[in-house]
Design an enzyme around this catalytic site. Structure first.
Site, PDB file in Angstrom:
ATOM      1  N   GLY A  16     -11.737  31.610   9.246  1.00 27.78           N
ATOM      2  CA  GLY A  16     -11.418  31.225  10.620  1.00 27.78           C
ATOM      3  C   GLY A  16     -12.658  31.263  11.485  1.00 27.78           C
ATOM      4  O   GLY A  16     -12.602  31.589  12.672  1.00 27.78           O
ATOM      5  N   GLY A  17     -13.804  30.924  10.893  1.00 27.13           N
ATOM      6  CA  GLY A  17     -15.087  31.043  11.600  1.00 27.13           C
ATOM      7  C   GLY A  17     -15.443  29.830  12.445  1.00 27.13           C
ATOM      8  O   GLY A  17     -16.519  29.773  13.029  1.00 27.13           O
ATOM      9  N   GLY A  18     -14.532  28.856  12.544  1.00 27.04           N
ATOM     10  CA  GLY A  18     -14.845  27.628  13.277  1.00 27.04           C
ATOM     11  C   GLY A  18     -14.643  27.748  14.779  1.00 27.04           C
ATOM     12  O   GLY A  18     -15.057  26.877  15.545  1.00 27.04           O
ATOM     13  N   GLY A  20     -13.379  30.675  18.279  1.00 25.32           N
ATOM     14  CA  GLY A  20     -12.928  31.982  18.772  1.00 25.32           C
ATOM     15  C   GLY A  20     -13.778  33.147  18.293  1.00 25.32           C
ATOM     16  O   GLY A  20     -15.014  33.079  18.223  1.00 25.32           O
ATOM     17  N   ARG A  41      -9.191  25.472   8.588  1.00 26.10           N
ATOM     18  CA  ARG A  41      -8.407  24.308   8.157  1.00 26.10           C
ATOM     19  C   ARG A  41      -8.970  22.994   8.686  1.00 26.10           C
ATOM     20  O   ARG A  41      -8.689  21.935   8.159  1.00 26.10           O
ATOM     21  CB  ARG A  41      -6.951  24.472   8.631  1.00 26.10           C
ATOM     22  CG  ARG A  41      -6.164  25.440   7.796  1.00 26.10           C
ATOM     23  CD  ARG A  41      -4.749  25.586   8.310  1.00 26.10           C
ATOM     24  NE  ARG A  41      -4.698  26.319   9.569  1.00 26.10           N
ATOM     25  CZ  ARG A  41      -3.608  26.539  10.276  1.00 26.10           C
ATOM     26  NH1 ARG A  41      -2.454  26.067   9.865  1.00 26.10           N
ATOM     27  NH2 ARG A  41      -3.641  27.222  11.400  1.00 26.10           N
ATOM     28  N   TYR A 154      -1.569  46.732  17.566  1.00 24.11           N
ATOM     29  CA  TYR A 154      -0.134  46.907  17.292  1.00 24.11           C
ATOM     30  C   TYR A 154       0.156  47.045  15.790  1.00 24.11           C
ATOM     31  O   TYR A 154       1.300  47.148  15.394  1.00 24.11           O
ATOM     32  CB  TYR A 154       0.704  45.798  17.941  1.00 24.11           C
ATOM     33  CG  TYR A 154       0.314  44.381  17.608  1.00 24.11           C
ATOM     34  CD1 TYR A 154       0.607  43.814  16.375  1.00 24.11           C
ATOM     35  CD2 TYR A 154      -0.344  43.595  18.541  1.00 24.11           C
ATOM     36  CE1 TYR A 154       0.256  42.513  16.077  1.00 24.11           C
ATOM     37  CE2 TYR A 154      -0.709  42.290  18.259  1.00 24.11           C
ATOM     38  CZ  TYR A 154      -0.400  41.755  17.016  1.00 24.11           C
ATOM     39  OH  TYR A 154      -0.767  40.460  16.726  1.00 24.11           O
TER      40      TYR A 154
HETATM   41  C1  HXC Z   1       8.838  30.047  17.040  1.00 24.37           C
HETATM   42  C2  HXC Z   1       7.403  28.830  15.720  1.00 24.37           C
HETATM   43  C3  HXC Z   1       6.432  28.793  16.750  1.00 24.37           C
HETATM   44  C4  HXC Z   1       6.751  29.440  17.989  1.00 24.37           C
HETATM   45  C5  HXC Z   1       5.655  27.703  15.057  1.00 24.37           C
HETATM   46  N1  HXC Z   1       6.870  28.155  14.691  1.00 24.37           N
HETATM   47  N2  HXC Z   1       5.360  28.083  16.303  1.00 24.37           N
HETATM   48  N3  HXC Z   1       8.593  29.456  15.861  1.00 24.37           N
HETATM   49  N4  HXC Z   1       7.950  30.054  18.087  1.00 24.37           N
HETATM   50  N5  HXC Z   1       5.901  29.444  19.019  1.00 24.37           N
HETATM   51  C6  HXC Z   1       7.553  27.921  13.431  1.00 24.37           C
HETATM   52  C7  HXC Z   1       7.750  26.419  13.168  1.00 24.37           C
HETATM   53  O1  HXC Z   1       8.904  25.914  13.830  1.00 24.37           O
HETATM   54  C8  HXC Z   1       7.918  26.414  11.639  1.00 24.37           C
HETATM   55  O2  HXC Z   1       9.204  26.834  11.250  1.00 24.37           O
HETATM   56  C9  HXC Z   1       6.946  27.513  11.208  1.00 24.37           C
HETATM   57  O3  HXC Z   1       6.735  28.360  12.341  1.00 24.37           O
HETATM   58  C10 HXC Z   1       5.623  26.959  10.757  1.00 24.37           C
HETATM   59  O4  HXC Z   1       5.084  26.192  11.811  1.00 24.37           O
HETATM   60  P1  HXC Z   1       4.065  24.992  11.544  1.00 24.37           P
HETATM   61  O5  HXC Z   1       3.530  24.556  12.839  1.00 24.37           O
HETATM   62  O6  HXC Z   1       4.699  23.978  10.666  1.00 24.37           O
HETATM   63  O7  HXC Z   1       2.986  25.755  10.645  1.00 24.37           O
HETATM   64  P2  HXC Z   1       1.439  25.728  10.627  1.00 24.37           P
HETATM   65  O8  HXC Z   1       0.904  24.391  11.046  1.00 24.37           O
HETATM   66  O9  HXC Z   1       1.039  26.254   9.318  1.00 24.37           O
HETATM   67  O10 HXC Z   1       0.992  26.750  11.796  1.00 24.37           O
HETATM   68  C11 HXC Z   1       0.993  28.144  11.609  1.00 24.37           C
HETATM   69  C12 HXC Z   1       1.237  28.859  12.938  1.00 24.37           C
HETATM   70  C13 HXC Z   1       0.336  28.345  14.059  1.00 24.37           C
HETATM   71  C14 HXC Z   1       1.033  30.362  12.698  1.00 24.37           C
HETATM   72  C15 HXC Z   1       2.697  28.628  13.348  1.00 24.37           C
HETATM   73  O11 HXC Z   1       0.568  29.040  15.278  1.00 24.37           O
HETATM   74  C16 HXC Z   1      -1.134  28.434  13.703  1.00 24.37           C
HETATM   75  O12 HXC Z   1      -1.646  27.588  12.986  1.00 24.37           O
HETATM   76  N6  HXC Z   1      -1.855  29.420  14.215  1.00 24.37           N
HETATM   77  C17 HXC Z   1      -3.295  29.642  13.880  1.00 24.37           C
HETATM   78  C18 HXC Z   1      -4.103  30.156  15.031  1.00 24.37           C
HETATM   79  C19 HXC Z   1      -3.499  31.324  15.738  1.00 24.37           C
HETATM   80  O13 HXC Z   1      -2.289  31.576  15.695  1.00 24.37           O
HETATM   81  N7  HXC Z   1      -4.325  32.070  16.453  1.00 24.37           N
HETATM   82  C20 HXC Z   1      -3.875  33.272  17.169  1.00 24.37           C
HETATM   83  C21 HXC Z   1      -4.169  34.463  16.370  1.00 24.37           C
HETATM   84  S1  HXC Z   1      -4.427  35.800  17.449  1.00 24.37           S
HETATM   85  P3  HXC Z   1      10.340  25.764  10.805  1.00 24.37           P
HETATM   86  O14 HXC Z   1      11.486  26.627  10.405  1.00 24.37           O
HETATM   87  O15 HXC Z   1      10.617  24.934  12.038  1.00 24.37           O
HETATM   88  O16 HXC Z   1       9.770  24.980   9.679  1.00 24.37           O
HETATM   89  C22 HXC Z   1      -3.859  37.181  16.744  1.00 24.37           C
HETATM   90  C23 HXC Z   1      -4.264  38.480  17.420  1.00 24.37           C
HETATM   91  C24 HXC Z   1      -3.367  38.840  18.527  1.00 24.37           C
HETATM   92  O17 HXC Z   1      -3.216  37.171  15.766  1.00 24.37           O
HETATM   93  C25 HXC Z   1      -3.930  39.791  19.570  1.00 24.37           C
HETATM   94  C26 HXC Z   1      -3.955  39.174  20.942  1.00 24.37           C
HETATM   95  C27 HXC Z   1      -4.240  40.063  22.062  1.00 24.37           C
END
Ligand code: HXC
Length: 288
Positions: A16-18, A20, A41, A154
């Site tokens: 995830g080095g691209g 943030g 990705r 958490y």
């Molecule tokens: C409910 C959700 C949702 C949401 C996605 N889904 N977003 N459900 N609320 N907001 C559901 C979709 O409907 C789907 O289920 C399933 O999750 C997969 O979603 P896709 O979009 O098809 O998957 P994908 O493209 O692989 O995306 C994965 C992801 C996405 C996790 C959902 O958010 C992502 O790519 N994130 C990567 C970057 C990221 O999240 N960065 C933040 C990390 S920060 P169904 O049943 O409909 O198929 C962190 C530290 C936190 O972790 C600390 C902060 C202070």
């Protein structure tokens, strides 16, 4: 505290080095003399990030090699292909930062099984996939190495509305301490960092509804968010030989925020549940 050769002789993969925090850490490592690989990705994002990382290394007087590899860390075989390529083109990779993550806010009763699985797959399986391919190569060649896993505050407390991430990060924490012992005998150190709030586009768009941001910052005794360089410096220390006797530790860097309780728990008090559900739904990206 650091000199510009603090990481010379190191070749470090940041998942995830691209963008943030991954990009911030990779950039700092390059400034300190490491060769860098970044994966993620999205190829375009990686290529643009690589130019910035190389530039930072060059400015600091290094001849920095930066390799990009587009991969989904959920795919075990594809991660293996990546490590094969990195080893062929960069030589032995001796540092790994498991930073790639997925997360979003959702009431747990509304999660689909696939939503839960997606986060577990990225965070827990992705970390395992990279860690095992990395460790196997070091063990086979009897070389030391160093892993830094990015967890969360958490991990310990749990957190409302982020159950998949809390479960996955707790698993990564357990992997950290387990392998610190199991692989410590091979000279492979494994530590983790628990960052508090460090704003990034990826995290903020998914996790911080605009109208609750003030509540989020009030919980931080230091009254401010973290700066990326602060996290990058901590990661530099842990991935460097300066921390050679630290193994199996988790270092929290959060301005004291964890003392206010589980990171997203305060949201339960911010609005009635139906209103919260609407806020979270508005943050969910549309399919396609
Ligand atoms: C409910 C959700 C949702 C949401 C996605 N889904 N977003 N459900 N609320 N907001 C559901 C979709 O409907 C789907 O289920 C399933 O999750 C997969 O979603 P896709 O979009 O098809 O998957 P994908 O493209 O692989 O995306 C994965 C992801 C996405 C996790 C959902 O958010 C992502 O790519 N994130 C990567 C970057 C990221 O999240 N960065 C933040 C990390 S920060 P169904 O049943 O409909 O198929 C962190 C530290 C936190 O972790 C600390 C902060 C202070």
């Amino acid at each position: 505290m650091f000199t510009l050769d603090t990481l010379s002789g190191k070749t470090i993969l940041v998942t995830g080095g691209g963008s943030g925090l991954g990009l911030a850490m990779a950039t700092r490592f390059a400034e300190m003399g490491a060769h860098i690989a970044i994966c993620g990705r999205t190829e375009d994002k990686l290529i643009s990030a690589a130019a910035d990382i190389k530039n930072a290394g060059t400015k600091a007087g290094h001849t920095t090699t930066v390799l990009t590899h587009a991969v989904d860390v959920r795919d075990y075989a594809a991660v293996g292909v990546m490590f094969e390529r990195l080893t062929n083109e960069l030589g032995q990779v001796n540092g790994l930062v498991n930073n790639a993550a997925g997360n979003f806010l959702s009431p747990t009763e509304d999660l689909s099984p696939n939503a839960f699985k997606s986060v577990i797959d990225i965070v827990l399986h992705g970390t395992f996939n990279c860690t095992q391919h990395f460790g196997k190569r070091l063990i086979d060649t009897e070389k030391p190495g160093n892993i830094v896993n990015i967890v969360t505050t958490y991990t310990e407390t749990g957190g409302a509305f982020i159950v998949p991430s809390a479960c996955a990060k707790a698993g990564v924490y357990a992997m950290t301490t387990s392998l610190a012992y199991e692989w410590g005998t091979y000279g492979i150190r494994v530590n983790s960092i628990a960052p508090g709030p460090f704003p990034t586009e990826g995290a903020w768009s998914r996790l911080i509804p605009a109208n609750v941001e003030a509540g989020f910052i009030q919980r931080i005794p230091l009254g401010r968010y973290g700066e990326h360089i602060e996290l990058a410096n901590l990661a530099t220390y842990l991935i460097s030989d300066m921390s050679g006797y630290i193994n199996g530790s988790c270092v929290t860097i959060d301005g004291g925020e964890r003392l206010a309780g589980g990171e997203f728990n305060f949201l339960t008090q911010m609005a009635p549940r139906p209103q919260l559900k609407q806020m979270f739904a508005a943050m969910k990206p549309k399919k396609g």
